[in-house]
Design a protein around this motif. Structure first.
Motif, PDB file in Angstrom:
ATOM      1  N   ASP A   3       0.844  -1.188   0.000  1.00 26.84           N
ATOM      2  CA  ASP A   3       0.000   0.000   0.000  1.00 26.84           C
ATOM      3  C   ASP A   3       0.879   1.237   0.000  1.00 26.84           C
ATOM      4  OD1 ASP A   3      -1.959   1.899   0.232  1.00 26.84           O
ATOM      5  OD2 ASP A   3      -2.352   1.515   2.344  1.00 26.84           O
ATOM      6  N   LEU A   4       0.988   1.871  -1.160  1.00 27.26           N
ATOM      7  CA  LEU A   4       1.821   3.061  -1.274  1.00 27.26           C
ATOM      8  C   LEU A   4       1.010   4.347  -1.198  1.00 27.26           C
ATOM      9  CD1 LEU A   4       4.283   1.934  -4.086  1.00 27.26           C
ATOM     10  CD2 LEU A   4       4.631   1.909  -1.636  1.00 27.26           C
ATOM     11  N   THR A   5      -0.251   4.233  -0.809  1.00 24.99           N
ATOM     12  CA  THR A   5      -1.076   5.435  -0.756  1.00 24.99           C
ATOM     13  C   THR A   5      -1.010   6.131   0.590  1.00 24.99           C
ATOM     14  OG1 THR A   5      -3.025   4.128  -0.180  1.00 24.99           O
ATOM     15  CG2 THR A   5      -2.676   4.616  -2.506  1.00 24.99           C
ATOM     16  N   HIS A   6      -0.677   5.408   1.633  1.00 21.80           N
ATOM     17  CA  HIS A   6      -0.599   6.020   2.961  1.00 21.80           C
ATOM     18  C   HIS A   6       0.622   5.491   3.704  1.00 21.80           C
ATOM     19  CE1 HIS A   6      -4.931   6.451   1.996  1.00 21.80           C
ATOM     20  NE2 HIS A   6      -4.725   7.652   2.511  1.00 21.80           N
ATOM     21  N   VAL A   7       1.748   6.127   3.462  1.00 21.96           N
ATOM     22  CA  VAL A   7       2.976   5.755   4.145  1.00 21.96           C
ATOM     23  C   VAL A   7       3.219   6.797   5.225  1.00 21.96           C
ATOM     24  CG1 VAL A   7       5.460   5.397   3.911  1.00 21.96           C
ATOM     25  CG2 VAL A   7       3.914   4.690   2.072  1.00 21.96           C
ATOM     26  N   THR A   8       3.427   6.337   6.441  1.00 19.67           N
ATOM     27  CA  THR A   8       3.681   7.262   7.540  1.00 19.67           C
ATOM     28  C   THR A   8       5.096   7.054   8.068  1.00 19.67           C
ATOM     29  OG1 THR A   8       1.349   7.303   8.173  1.00 19.67           O
ATOM     30  CG2 THR A   8       2.936   8.024   9.834  1.00 19.67           C
ATOM     31  N   VAL A   9       5.827   8.153   8.146  1.00 20.99           N
ATOM     32  CA  VAL A   9       7.177   8.140   8.680  1.00 20.99           C
ATOM     33  C   VAL A   9       7.121   8.795  10.057  1.00 20.99           C
ATOM     34  CG1 VAL A   9       9.543   8.949   8.354  1.00 20.99           C
ATOM     35  CG2 VAL A   9       8.142   8.330   6.368  1.00 20.99           C
ATOM     36  N   PRO A  10       7.513   8.060  11.104  1.00 18.96           N
ATOM     37  CA  PRO A  10       7.485   8.663  12.438  1.00 18.96           C
ATOM     38  C   PRO A  10       8.509   9.781  12.537  1.00 18.96           C
ATOM     39  CG  PRO A  10       8.522   6.498  12.514  1.00 18.96           C
ATOM     40  CD  PRO A  10       8.022   6.694  11.126  1.00 18.96           C
ATOM     41  N   GLY A  11       8.186  10.801  13.287  1.00 19.20           N
ATOM     42  CA  GLY A  11       9.102  11.913  13.433  1.00 19.20           C
ATOM     43  C   GLY A  11       8.826  12.731  14.675  1.00 19.20           C
ATOM     44  N   ALA A  20       3.230   7.551  -1.382  1.00 17.22           N
ATOM     45  CA  ALA A  20       4.527   7.213  -1.971  1.00 17.22           C
ATOM     46  C   ALA A  20       4.445   7.010  -3.480  1.00 17.22           C
ATOM     47  CB  ALA A  20       5.097   5.971  -1.293  1.00 17.22           C
ATOM     48  N   ALA A  21       3.287   6.584  -3.979  1.00 18.33           N
ATOM     49  CA  ALA A  21       3.135   6.364  -5.415  1.00 18.33           C
ATOM     50  C   ALA A  21       3.191   7.680  -6.192  1.00 18.33           C
ATOM     51  CB  ALA A  21       1.826   5.640  -5.702  1.00 18.33           C
ATOM     52  N   GLU A  22       2.977   8.793  -5.506  1.00 17.23           N
ATOM     53  CA  GLU A  22       2.986  10.105  -6.158  1.00 17.23           C
ATOM     54  C   GLU A  22       4.053  11.021  -5.563  1.00 17.23           C
ATOM     55  OE1 GLU A  22      -0.979  11.560  -5.765  1.00 17.23           O
ATOM     56  OE2 GLU A  22      -1.813  10.085  -7.139  1.00 17.23           O
ATOM     57  N   THR A  23       5.091  10.429  -5.007  1.00 13.26           N
ATOM     58  CA  THR A  23       6.125  11.200  -4.325  1.00 13.26           C
ATOM     59  C   THR A  23       7.487  10.913  -4.932  1.00 13.26           C
ATOM     60  OG1 THR A  23       4.855  11.078  -2.276  1.00 13.26           O
ATOM     61  CG2 THR A  23       7.174  11.644  -2.065  1.00 13.26           C
ATOM     62  N   GLN A  67      14.301   1.198  -7.355  1.00 16.20           N
ATOM     63  CA  GLN A  67      13.643  -0.072  -7.627  1.00 16.20           C
ATOM     64  C   GLN A  67      12.132   0.096  -7.769  1.00 16.20           C
ATOM     65  OE1 GLN A  67      14.933  -2.429  -4.288  1.00 16.20           O
ATOM     66  NE2 GLN A  67      16.801  -3.116  -5.318  1.00 16.20           N
ATOM     67  N   MET A  68      11.587   1.048  -7.011  1.00 14.73           N
ATOM     68  CA  MET A  68      10.142   1.282  -7.045  1.00 14.73           C
ATOM     69  C   MET A  68       9.725   2.154  -8.225  1.00 14.73           C
ATOM     70  SD  MET A  68       9.531   1.838  -2.982  1.00 14.73           S
ATOM     71  CE  MET A  68       7.779   2.153  -3.144  1.00 14.73           C
ATOM     72  N   GLY A  69      10.704   2.702  -8.899  1.00 18.78           N
ATOM     73  CA  GLY A  69      10.410   3.529 -10.073  1.00 18.78           C
ATOM     74  C   GLY A  69      10.017   4.925  -9.711  1.00 18.78           C
TER      75      GLY A  69
END
Length: 69
Positions: A3-11, A20-23, A67-69
């Protein structure tokens, strides 16, 4: 990562969620002058030895994004 639509990076002070698909990954100033002993960063008084671990981490991130393009 399926699921590349909602990636959360803790900070700190806050986490960051993105699609991520549009980043794109933009990596700048990864050069010896800022990271290596004797370079500009060290001349500014920075302890560049603390930055060395970031080189491998950034390399892995760059490889994954390619790799993910």
């Amino acid at each position: 990562m399926d699921d590349l639509t909602h990636v959360t990076v803790p900070g700190d002070p806050a986490s960051f969620t993105f699609n991520a698909a549009e980043t794109a990954l933009l990596m700048i100033d990864m050069q010896g002058d800022f990271l290596c002993p004797g370079g500009f960063g060290e001349m500014l008084g920075n302890d560049v030895s603390q930055l060395a671990p970031t080189i491998d981490i950034c390399g892995k991130l760059l490889k994954l994004c390619r790799q993910m393009g």
